[in-house]
Design a protein around this motif. Structure first.
Motif, short mmCIF file in Angstrom:
data_model
loop_
_atom_site.label_atom_id
_atom_site.label_comp_id
_atom_site.label_asym_id
_atom_site.label_seq_id
_atom_site.Cartn_x
_atom_site.Cartn_y
_atom_site.Cartn_z
N HIS A 1 -21.27 -9.20 -8.36
CA HIS A 1 -19.97 -8.93 -9.00
C HIS A 1 -19.25 -7.75 -8.35
N SER A 2 -19.67 -7.32 -7.17
CA SER A 2 -19.13 -6.10 -6.57
C SER A 2 -17.62 -6.16 -6.37
N MET A 3 -17.09 -7.33 -6.05
CA MET A 3 -15.65 -7.42 -5.80
C MET A 3 -14.83 -7.10 -7.04
N ASN A 4 -15.44 -7.25 -8.23
CA ASN A 4 -14.72 -6.92 -9.46
C ASN A 4 -14.44 -5.43 -9.59
N ALA A 5 -15.16 -4.61 -8.83
CA ALA A 5 -14.97 -3.16 -8.90
C ALA A 5 -13.86 -2.67 -7.98
N ASN A 6 -13.35 -3.51 -7.11
CA ASN A 6 -12.36 -3.07 -6.14
C ASN A 6 -11.07 -2.65 -6.83
N VAL A 7 -10.53 -1.51 -6.43
CA VAL A 7 -9.24 -1.02 -6.91
C VAL A 7 -8.22 -1.29 -5.82
N SER B 1 -27.32 -3.74 -16.36
CA SER B 1 -26.33 -4.08 -15.35
C SER B 1 -25.59 -2.81 -14.95
N TRP B 2 -25.51 -2.56 -13.63
CA TRP B 2 -24.92 -1.33 -13.09
C TRP B 2 -23.84 -1.64 -12.07
N PHE B 3 -22.96 -0.66 -11.88
CA PHE B 3 -22.23 -0.52 -10.63
C PHE B 3 -22.15 0.96 -10.33
N VAL B 4 -22.61 1.33 -9.13
CA VAL B 4 -22.61 2.72 -8.69
C VAL B 4 -21.81 2.78 -7.40
N GLY B 5 -20.73 3.55 -7.41
CA GLY B 5 -19.87 3.55 -6.23
C GLY B 5 -19.00 4.79 -6.16
N ALA B 6 -18.01 4.73 -5.28
CA ALA B 6 -17.18 5.91 -5.03
C ALA B 6 -15.81 5.50 -4.53
N SER B 7 -14.84 6.34 -4.82
CA SER B 7 -13.54 6.34 -4.17
C SER B 7 -13.49 7.58 -3.28
N PRO B 8 -12.44 7.79 -2.49
CA PRO B 8 -12.39 9.00 -1.67
C PRO B 8 -12.28 10.29 -2.47
N TYR B 9 -12.12 10.21 -3.79
CA TYR B 9 -12.02 11.41 -4.62
C TYR B 9 -13.29 11.73 -5.40
N CYS B 10 -14.09 10.73 -5.75
CA CYS B 10 -15.23 11.00 -6.61
C CYS B 10 -16.16 9.79 -6.66
N THR B 11 -17.33 10.01 -7.24
CA THR B 11 -18.26 8.92 -7.50
C THR B 11 -18.17 8.52 -8.97
N LEU B 12 -18.71 7.36 -9.27
CA LEU B 12 -18.77 6.89 -10.65
C LEU B 12 -19.95 5.93 -10.78
N ALA B 13 -20.77 6.15 -11.79
CA ALA B 13 -21.87 5.24 -12.10
C ALA B 13 -21.65 4.67 -13.48
N VAL B 14 -21.74 3.36 -13.60
CA VAL B 14 -21.58 2.69 -14.90
C VAL B 14 -22.83 1.86 -15.17
N ARG C 1 -31.15 -9.33 -23.21
CA ARG C 1 -30.35 -9.94 -22.15
C ARG C 1 -28.86 -9.67 -22.37
N ILE C 2 -28.17 -9.30 -21.28
CA ILE C 2 -26.72 -9.08 -21.32
C ILE C 2 -26.03 -10.40 -21.02
N SER C 3 -25.09 -10.78 -21.87
CA SER C 3 -24.46 -12.09 -21.69
C SER C 3 -23.38 -12.07 -20.61
N VAL C 4 -22.72 -10.93 -20.39
CA VAL C 4 -21.64 -10.83 -19.40
C VAL C 4 -21.99 -9.71 -18.42
N LEU C 5 -22.54 -10.09 -17.27
CA LEU C 5 -23.01 -9.09 -16.30
C LEU C 5 -21.87 -8.40 -15.55
N SER C 6 -20.67 -8.95 -15.61
CA SER C 6 -19.55 -8.35 -14.89
C SER C 6 -18.95 -7.15 -15.62
N THR C 7 -19.42 -6.84 -16.82
CA THR C 7 -18.84 -5.74 -17.58
C THR C 7 -18.96 -4.42 -16.85
N ALA C 8 -20.07 -4.19 -16.16
CA ALA C 8 -20.24 -2.91 -15.44
C ALA C 8 -19.18 -2.75 -14.36
N THR C 9 -18.93 -3.80 -13.58
CA THR C 9 -17.97 -3.68 -12.48
C THR C 9 -16.53 -3.61 -12.99
#
Length: 345
Positions: A216-222, A240-253, A262-270
């Protein structure tokens, strides 16, 4: 931010009803799944010269992965139910290949990764068992665990030239007489990775966000911003996680339940990551991650992982340290270069 300052933290998706409540962002010890891969295995392998941006890695199981019922059994399995054989590092991360990651962990050694985690990057909740487990710091299946705060702080290396800053939530504290008793204004970082390693992994994670059809990584794109990152999912879809960064800061969800289920919607993190980061970036001046002067961008062959020659079909842009450029492709194209098969990891 990239100097360790915690800009914001949220410990629950529910409305705040009191003070000093349990803060899941700082207190919950969790399994990170594949979001751990670009924090340890791949950058350590790059730092040791085992791989470069486009190196071929082997997506295959190892014979002695887990000891069960008195015998060794092969593994690990991939979420996509198969193995791709040789593939470039960007494809391995895009597919979130467990096979390729475990092969690299065997080469670098579990104790090396454990030492990096506890002594160089601020992970305080690991168990000594994790120092000898192939899956702990490669696939995120630990006896100990990580916090959301630790993951956000660790990911900062991709945006600040490889440095780790201990995260902090205050600048300084004075007593009644004006004497400074706690001070974070001049914190000294640890050089966790070289600038060359940091930028190479940064660009691989950019590739992941832009091209991944296997998570689901593409869902995190700004839109319009230089965004990098990696998903993570644990067994039975309980985290379910997404750990990433923009040029200003990092963010972990992290998304999950206090009592795992079980999580029913895995895209929620992204999608949450994108909404939060979009809000933060709104109105800020556009910028991109800085490429070190010691890095050269060059076209590589996806079939060999080497610099592209005239007979190479599928190619991409790689990022390499000036003093360790790959050779040119000799026409031997053996790597998996991508397929239409979909999977979620």
């Amino acid at each position: 931010d990239f100097d360790g300052r915690v800009i914001a933290t949220t410990g629950s998706s529910k409305e705040k009803t009191a003070n000093l409540l349990y803060d899941r962002a700082s207190d919950s010890v969790l399994q990170p799944g594949s979001s751990i891969k670009p924090i340890f295995v791949y950058p350590i392998a790059h730092e040791k010269g085992l791989i470069n941006y486009s190196s071929l890695v082997l997506d295959e199981p190892i014979e002695k992965y887990r000891y069960e019922d008195g015998v060794w059994k092969p593994g690990p399995n991939n979420a996509y139910g198969a193995y791709n054989g040789w593939m470039t590092m960007p494809e391995a991360i895009s597919w979130s290949s467990n096979g390729a990651t475990i092969q690299l962990m065997q080469q670098i050694g579990t104790e090396t990764a454990y030492d990096q985690a506890v002594n160089m990057m601020g992970f305080t909740h690991l168990d000594p068992f994790d120092a000898n487990s192939l899956g702990a710091l490669s696939l995120g299946g630990m006896k100990g665990g990580v916090t959301v705060r630790e993951m956000a702080a660790a990911m900062a290396y991709v945006g600040n030239g490889g440095l780790f800053y201990e995260p902090y939530t205050y600048y300084y504290v004075t007593d009644a007489n004006g004497q400074t008793i706690l001070d974070n204004r001049n914190n000294v970082p640890i050089e966790a990775y070289s600038p060359e390693t940091a930028y190479a992994i940064n660009r691989v994670l950019r590739y992941n966000v832009l091209t991944s059809t296997h998570s689901h990584s593409m869902n995190a794109n700004v839109s319009g911003w230089d965004i990098v990152g990696k998903t993570g999912t644990t067994d039975d879809d309980k985290d379910s996680w997404f750990v990433g960064a923009s040029p200003y800061c990092t963010l972990a969800v992290w998304t999950g339940y206090d009592v795992p289920e079980r999580i029913s919607v895995l895209s929620t993190a992204t999608t949450t990551w994108r909404r939060v980061m979009s809000n933060y970036l709104d109105g800020l001046e556009y910028k991109e991650f800085d490429m070190p002067d010691s890095i050269i961008s060059a076209t590589y062959c996806k079939g060999s992982g080497k610099l592209a020659a005239g007979y190479c079909g599928a190619t991409g842009t790689g990022y390499y340290a000036k003093d360790s450029m790959p050779e040119y492709c000799n026409g031997m194209h053996i790597a998996f270069t991508g397929a239409t098969q979909g999977a979620t990891t």
